[in-house]
Design an enzyme around this catalytic site. Sequence first.
Site, PDB file in Angstrom:
ATOM      1  N   SER A 142      32.336 -63.048-103.417  1.00  0.00           N
ATOM      2  CA  SER A 142      32.466 -64.006-103.093  1.00  0.00           C
ATOM      3  C   SER A 142      34.677 -64.143-103.235  1.00  0.00           C
ATOM      4  O   SER A 142      34.520 -63.341-103.150  1.00  0.00           O
ATOM      5  CB  SER A 142      32.489 -65.447-104.174  1.00  0.00           C
ATOM      6  OG  SER A 142      33.566 -66.257-104.167  1.00  0.00           O
ATOM      7  N   TYR A 157      34.585 -67.233-112.708  1.00  0.00           N
ATOM      8  CA  TYR A 157      34.085 -66.935-112.110  1.00  0.00           C
ATOM      9  C   TYR A 157      34.226 -66.093-110.587  1.00  0.00           C
ATOM     10  O   TYR A 157      33.389 -64.571-109.859  1.00  0.00           O
ATOM     11  CB  TYR A 157      34.386 -68.269-111.024  1.00  0.00           C
ATOM     12  CG  TYR A 157      33.159 -67.998-109.830  1.00  0.00           C
ATOM     13  CD1 TYR A 157      31.775 -68.532-109.938  1.00  0.00           C
ATOM     14  CD2 TYR A 157      33.555 -68.659-108.084  1.00  0.00           C
ATOM     15  CE1 TYR A 157      30.375 -68.495-108.334  1.00  0.00           C
ATOM     16  CE2 TYR A 157      32.684 -68.229-107.219  1.00  0.00           C
ATOM     17  CZ  TYR A 157      31.590 -68.184-107.251  1.00  0.00           C
ATOM     18  OH  TYR A 157      30.534 -68.017-105.723  1.00  0.00           O
TER      19      TYR A 157
END
Length: 252
Positions: A142, A157
């Site tokens: 990501s 995250y």
Amino acid sequence: MQVAIVTGASSGIGQSAARQIARRGTGVIITYHGNEAGARTTVSSIEKAGGTAVALSLDVGSSEAFPAFRESVVAALRDTWQRETFDFLVNNAGFGRMALFQDTTEQMFDELMRALLKGPYFLTQTLLPLLADGGAIVNTASNTARFSGLEAGYSAYGTMKGGLVVLTRYLAKELGERGIRVNSVSPGATRTRIAGDAFALHPEVIPPIEARTAFGRLGEPDDIGLAIAALLADEGRWITAQDIEVSGGYNL
């Protein structure tokens, strides 16, 4: 026929990657967790296009189930493709959750860690004896782990996805002697069901994202799926240990 395993392929990026990989003549084993209907849709769309696919249930956050999953893979390879090995692994399954650093609980941290970092680590280890020499792995990371995607609320995250990028490099180093290429892709904001289908529920967040993106739109699953398929294909044969941001120029 070559065979790929794509985790988390019942929707979004994983579903797109499975379809794009199948379009190149590769058989696909897809996994799902909780969205069996979506997995059936993925398989059906691949079969309608002339491809071959099998769906298997897998919770990447439960590493104790990985040995049983490997046996399911062995059976699928034997029964569907008359093979003992597979060629490509896409570690894509996971989920998104945001919270400011001071509000992040240990439970939230552990849940993200199990699904986004520990899961891919030990699933790859479990499946490694079945991965053919000369194959390839792509991990879905990501851009929250990069400066371009650094946003408040993604400390846990982004940390897990950053760990996945580092794991990618170590796998590339250790598996290179077997001719196995290992890369990661780091999507930007993409129209998927992540974080409880956030973009569908909160469309007001989309225009600001589009305004910060060089190409002026939100990413679509196929934008990422095509990149994953290309890295696995012969076009990516001289690429390894790389993390490629696939974000349409976010925050340029």
